[in-house]
Enzyme design. Structure first.
Site, PDB file in Angstrom:
ATOM      1  CD  GLU A 127      -3.290  -6.534  -5.230  1.00  0.00           C
ATOM      2  OE1 GLU A 127      -2.670  -5.535  -5.629  1.00  0.00           O
ATOM      3  OE2 GLU A 127      -4.155  -6.488  -4.341  1.00  0.00           O
ATOM      4  CG  HIS A 153      -2.915  -2.759  -9.395  1.00  0.00           C
ATOM      5  ND1 HIS A 153      -2.468  -2.181  -8.232  1.00  0.00           N
ATOM      6  CD2 HIS A 153      -3.171  -4.047  -9.073  1.00  0.00           C
ATOM      7  CE1 HIS A 153      -2.457  -3.070  -7.263  1.00  0.00           C
ATOM      8  NE2 HIS A 153      -2.894  -4.219  -7.753  1.00  0.00           N
ATOM      9  N   GLY A 202       0.809  -1.204   0.000  1.00  0.00           N
ATOM     10  CA  GLY A 202       0.000   0.000   0.000  1.00  0.00           C
ATOM     11  C   GLY A 202       0.845   1.258   0.000  1.00  0.00           C
ATOM     12  NE  ARG A 239      -6.214  -7.653   2.902  1.00  0.00           N
ATOM     13  CZ  ARG A 239      -6.583  -6.807   1.950  1.00  0.00           C
ATOM     14  NH1 ARG A 239      -7.794  -6.915   1.425  1.00  0.00           N
ATOM     15  NH2 ARG A 239      -5.754  -5.878   1.498  1.00  0.00           N
ATOM     16  CD  GLU A 283       8.738  -5.276  -6.884  1.00  0.00           C
ATOM     17  OE1 GLU A 283       8.489  -6.456  -6.596  1.00  0.00           O
ATOM     18  OE2 GLU A 283       7.846  -4.428  -7.119  1.00  0.00           O
ATOM     19  CE  LYS A 284      12.734   0.278 -15.346  1.00  0.00           C
ATOM     20  NZ  LYS A 284      13.642   1.435 -15.491  1.00  0.00           N
TER      21      LYS A 284
END
Length: 449
Positions: free
Chosen positions: A274, A207, A163, A291, A199-200
């Site tokens: 994701e 998304h 997040g 979850r 991360e790149k």
């Protein structure tokens, strides 16, 4: 399963109570002093006060929740989403106390909750991951070296959580140096450990997440995808299913990868895999949420399934209601809008009493709300008033219904982001479905100057 305690609040608790009632399962709610008059407290069969308004004195106090569970002799505990839902320690305590945890085993929660460990698992399962560090990055020198190798911009992320709180974008080396220590400190404060990884940053990305479900008998299926690219500060604002502007080949490859990810950890119950998708439709694993998601209603609309019901059945040891992937179909289009009590210009929370709450009479609309007219939005919790989910026979129909819906909505007493949605749903990039994760922020920058 005869009685379930819901270790959550607001619309989350109300949503779970609704399905439990349909299955003749009694519900036990827990609430803080600030929530005593909230709808979920009255909707539950039994409700217990567990503490003062701050979450660390009520909804995050595991001992208080388990004390109520013992007192009421419940069969199971549903963590909802948010709060303790991805706390492996809580899931473990629930099981040790002899209650069923309605979610995956604590070992899976802990493994997937560590973003570095999750990357390793996915790489071993041959699920594509974003180019980045193999593990945690211990020093700024190591971070600078890796960033030069993979190229800027890069994302600096907390391994213990995700997040907006757990990540920051760094455009260049100066930004990386300035952000490194503060990101580690924030990770320690919010997630209990200061490990970070790099991360790149995938530019002009979408998304997209895939809903999966597994049971104790080794069955795993997917329930199609959701696009969550309308974001502000890495936080989702609008979600939809199916995803626009995505080829069937890429879509199917992501379904297969998501199921493969689930099998890699012998996943049980509801989970979400994701992905980030670039302009050429290359997709990369981001994380697995162990979850039910806030945006699960769009999946329920297009599949016609009740995901909370599936959770309860799986937690009760039963096999998935539908074992054959071909039996699970997607029809129509659904959009979800998160309505917050916040200033639409500054996006600061707008606590206060809701003096008017009128959702109008639009067709094809589902309101998942934690409030009714007269309730107070307090400063102690996330200020989301409700989720409004709108269904249409196709995307154009769903958008048309959204326009009608937002023309009728009336909320007074607190400021809300309803006016922002009225703008967004008329913008060309949204209507065409060509938006990326940076679109909303760029739009706000251009129109809020």
């Amino acid at each position: 399963m005869q009685k379930v305690l819901i270790a959550n609040r607001g619309e989350i608790a109300s949503r779970i109570i609704k399905t439990c009632k349909q299955l003749n399962i009694k519900t036990v709610a827990v609430y803080s002093d600030a929530d005593e008059e909230m709808p979920f407290v009255k909707e539950a069969d039994i409700a217990h006060r567990i503490g003062e308004p701050p979450v660390n004195k009520s909804y995050l106090v595991i001992d208080a929740i388990l004390e109520v569970a013992r007192k009421e002799n419940v069969d199971a505990i549903h963590p909802g989403y948010g709060l303790l839902s991805e706390n492996g320690g809580f899931a473990k305590r629930v099981s040790e106390e002899g209650f069923t945890f309605i979610g995956p085993p604590h070992s899976i929660i802990q493994k997937m909750g560590d973003k570095v460990e999750a990357r390793k698992v996915m790489q071993e399962a041959q699920v594509p991951v974003v180019p980045g560090s193999e593990g945690g990055v211990d020093s700024i020198d190591a971070a600078k070296g890796l960033a030069r190798e993979i190229g800027y911009p890069v994302m600096l992320k907390a391994s213990g959580g995700g997040g907006g709180i757990g990540m920051i974008r760094c455009e260049n080396e100066q930004a990386l140096v300035q952000s490194f220590d503060s990101t580690k400190n924030r990770a320690k404060a919010y997630f209990g450990k200061d490990e970070v990884f790099l991360e790149k940053c995938v530019e002009n990305a979408r998304h997209v997440e895939v809903q999966i479900f597994g049971d104790e008998h080794g069955n795993i299926v997917h329930l199609f995808e959701r696009n969550c690219s309308v974001q502000r500060r890495n936080q989702k604002v609008i979600e939809e299913s199916p995803s626009p502007e995505l080829s069937m080949g890429t879509r199917q490859a992501m379904y297969d990868a998501a199921v493969k990810a689930g099998r890699a950890v012998n996943y049980i119950n509801a989970g979400t895999v994701e992905f980030i998708v670039d302009e050429e439709e290359n997709y990369y694993f981001l994380e697995m949420n162990t979850r039910l998601q806030v945006e699960h209603p769009v999946t329920e609309f297009v599949t016609g399934l009740d995901l909370v019901k599936w959770q309860l059945l799986v937690a009760d040891g039963q096999p998935l209601p539908l074992l054959n992937q071909d039996e699970i179909t997607s029809k129509g289009h659904a959009l979800e809008f998160r309505i917050y009590a916040e200033d639409p210009k500054t996006f600061y929370p707008s606590p206060g009493q809701i003096s008017l709450l009128d959702w109008g009479n639009s067709e094809g609309v589902r309101i998942d709300s934690g409030y009714v007219q007269g309730n107070k939005v307090t400063p102690f919790y996330d200020p989301m008033i409700s989720k409004c989910i709108i269904y249409g026979k196709d995307r154009a129909d769903a958008i048309e219904r959204a326009v009608e819906f937002f023309a009728e909505v009336q909320i007074e007493g607190v400021k809300t982001n309803v006016s922002l949605f009225r703008e967004i749903i008329g913008e060309k990039e949204f209507v065409d479905g060509t938006y990326t994760t940076k679109w909303l922020q760029d739009y706000l920058t251009a129109n809020r100057a």
